[in-house]
Design an enzyme around this catalytic site. Structure first.
Site, PDB file in Angstrom:
ATOM      1  CG  HIS A 111      -1.911   0.981   1.381  1.00 64.40           C
ATOM      2  ND1 HIS A 111      -1.647   2.282   1.732  1.00 64.40           N
ATOM      3  CD2 HIS A 111      -3.240   0.901   1.196  1.00 64.40           C
ATOM      4  CE1 HIS A 111      -2.794   2.955   1.770  1.00 64.40           C
ATOM      5  NE2 HIS A 111      -3.773   2.142   1.442  1.00 64.40           N
ATOM      6  CG  ASP A 132       0.497  -2.139   6.155  1.00 68.16           C
ATOM      7  OD1 ASP A 132      -0.380  -2.216   7.038  1.00 68.16           O
ATOM      8  OD2 ASP A 132       0.338  -1.521   5.080  1.00 68.16           O
ATOM      9  CD  GLN A 151      -6.920  -4.660   4.224  1.00 67.60           C
ATOM     10  OE1 GLN A 151      -7.851  -5.391   4.561  1.00 67.60           O
ATOM     11  NE2 GLN A 151      -7.110  -3.391   3.892  1.00 67.60           N
ATOM     12  CE  LYS A 154      -7.578   0.324   6.073  1.00 66.44           C
ATOM     13  NZ  LYS A 154      -7.946   0.540   4.676  1.00 66.44           N
ATOM     14  CB  CYS A 205      -3.620   3.183  -1.651  1.00 67.18           C
ATOM     15  SG  CYS A 205      -4.861   4.400  -1.299  1.00 67.18           S
TER      16      CYS A 205
END
Ligand SMILES: Cc1ncc(COP(=O)(O)O)c(C=O)c1O
Lengths: 142, 408
Positions: free
Chosen positions: B120, B197, B200, B223, B363
């Site tokens: 991302h 990261d 998700q 999220k 993104c």
């Protein structure tokens, strides 16, 4: 705005038109325009001689709306002076922003008036104006 | 099975035709349950004062909310004893914190930073900034035909020159889970620090940071059912303690004199200014909500939905799934294209049927360049989605090409 007002035969026809979709041999203006959020990405090439827009090349890719708008724009500005093209860009963008509403003033846009209602579809406004903003940048300030 | 939709007020909104939204853009943000909204309101109604700043009971209560949610987050993520949790505004800020504070301090000229081409922008652009400023090189892990990061590729690219690896636990475009533990092990064996990261990942998988051994782990609360405006950065204390602050000001100091300042210990050192307390309270409630169901149960529910989503998408003619259409090592994020129709047009047409998915490059422009597709559509599920939502998506997709003037 209903979908059948958006995806009209006229707009679909222009969106699939390949009339201007080739690189120019010797462009003297080039400008890239992107809508990062939706992935529209166009490259506008111009050949301007004696202040007249002689040739237009449209590269890149995008949604039906941005492609149709770009094709109509190319047809409109071909053979026009830089000043006339700028006036067209101002009028088109004004139409979408609803700052130009006078039918007489809009007449110069000819078929591009088909995009007038897109101002009621905020998610698609950027698609319709992308090529015109790119043109303004390519032609520069007065 | 429990009808989770009942817990989410947004789904009680019904249009003129009696439909509620088929919300399939959960990779972008998730809806909020009553419990989260109530926790936010409860904070401002009954506990609101500036944490750390007042000696009166109310301020102490506000401080307790902050501390409790921090502890809850640590338990939820299995944060080891030598790790700490810092609250930020979102994943992007968490990753910027690491880039500015760790990257700008420790990355030197000629060093290599390895990242996946599928990152991302939030885990890519900050590293470009560091590389440019420091004269370091960015090296990309490319994907195999299925869209996966392989260990062979990681072995080729992560070398003794690598000082930092920045990688997503799960791609927000392909939905595929990276072999994160193996990559971390490899990077550590070469002496590199790993920034994961987890944006998700945290929402959909049971995360155990002790086992994973990431040096930094970042994600956003919004999220995973939490409010917007709250992000998390996990870091190992051995790094956090040495890193300079990212933002300076109130709350992050010990002693301030006219010419110099000493800083508060971690985590306060990285939490300058008044925090987003309402969102922190709501984030705590989001963890409670997820824990009550259980992450393994959530994974089962989502696997079921994802299987169905992959099946239904494959069954619509002219719809092509991008990357892997296998269920293995993936979450319920599925990218696809419709032949001859730009993704933005697809989304406009689906919108008329009250089906919400995302179009564009999500993104992740370098990934789209790598895949040689200018843009994709992306459907993504969460625990409150139903098979009916997916049916509505598939049915609506069947009509898309007709609007663009194709026969079928
Ligand atoms: C993998 C990944 N990383 C980072 C982000 C950035 O999250 P935020 O916008 O909340 O900072 C997102 C969300 O768009 C994401 O999916």
């Amino acid at each position: 705005m209903e979908l059948d007002e958006l995806y009209t035969d006229l707009i679909l026809e222009y969106s699939q038109s390949s009339a201007y979709k080739k690189p120019l041999i010797q462009p003297n203006r080039k400008m890239r325009g992107v809508n990062p959020s939706c992935g529209d990405n166009i490259e506008l090439e111009l050949k301007v001689d004696n202040d007249i827009i002689q040739e237009i090349g449209l590269l890149g890719n995008g949604c039906a709306i941005s492609q149709a708008s770009a094709s109509m724009m190319a047809e409109l500005i071909e053979g026009k002076t830089v000043k006339e093209a700028k006036e067209l860009a101002k009028t088109f963008i004004g139409m979408i922003q609803k700052t130009v509403t006078n039918g007489e003033e809009l007449k110069i846009l000819e078929e591009a008036r088909a995009f007038q209602n897109i101002s009621n579809m905020p998610a698609r406004v950027k698609c319709a104006v992308l090529s015109w903003h790119t043109l303004e940048e390519a032609l520069g300030e007065d | 099975m429990k009808d989770f939709r009942k817990d989410f007020p947004l789904f009680t909104n019904i249009d003129k035709q009696g439909r509620s939204i088929a919300y399939l853009d959960n990779a972008a943000t998730t809806q909020k349950p009553y419990a989260v909204l109530q926790a936010q309101e409860e904070y401002y109604k009954n506990k609101n004062a500036n944490p750390h700043r007042g000696a009166y009971d109310l301020s102490i209560e506000a401080t307790k909310v902050l501390d409790d949610v921090r502890e809850k987050t640590k338990r939820w993520l299995h944060v080891p004893i030598d790790g700490e949790i810092i609250f930020t505004k979102n994943a992007s800020e968490s990753l910027n914190l690491v880039a500015y504070s760790y990257g700008m301090t420790y990355i030197k000229e000629g060093d290599e930073i390895v990242l996946a081409v599928s990152e991302h922008h939030s885990n890519l652009v900050p590293w470009q900034m560091v590389a440019k400023a420091k004269g370091a090189h960015l090296t990309y892990l490319y994907l195999n035909e299925e869209g996966r990061i392989t260990l062979e590729e990681a072995n080729r690219k992560i070398t003794s020159k690598t000082k930092l690896v920045a990688i997503a636990q799960v791609s927000n475009v392909t939905g595929l889970v990276s072999p994160i533990e193996e990559i971390i092990g490899l990077a550590h064996s070469k002496g590199a620090v790993v920034v994961v990261d987890g944006t998700q990942g945290a929402a959909h998988l049971a995360v155990d940071l002790e086992n994973m051994d990431a040096d930094f782990y970042a994600f956003s609360g919004h999220k995973m059912l939490g409010p917007m405006g709250i992000g998390v950065l996990y870091g190992k204390k051995k790094y956090l303690n040495e890193m300079p602050p990212f933002l300076y000001g109130g709350d992050m100091i010990e002693y301030v004199e006219e010419q110099s300042t000493t800083y508060a210990p971690v985590p306060q050192k990285f939490e300058a200014g008044t925090q987003n307390m309402g969102s922190i309270a709501g984030f705590g409630a989001a963890i409670d909500y997820l824990e009550q169901i259980g992450m393994s149960q959530i994974q089962r529910i989502e696997e079921d939905l994802t299987r169905y989503l992959l099946e239904r998408l494959s069954s619509v003619s002219h719809v092509n799934i991008i990357g892997s259409s296998s269920l293995e090592n993936r979450i319920g994020v599925v990218p696809f294209v419709v032949d001859g129709v730009h993704p933005h047009d697809v989304v406009t047409i689906l919108n008329k049927d009250l089906v919400a998915i995302r179009s564009g490059n999500h993104c992740a422009q370098p990934l789209h360049s790598f895949l040689k597709v200018p843009a994709t559509c992306r459907a993504s599920v969460y625990l409150y989605n139903t098979k009916e939502d997916i049916d509505r998506l598939a049915d609506s997709l069947k009509g898309v090409r007709r609007w663009l003037g194709y026969g079928a």
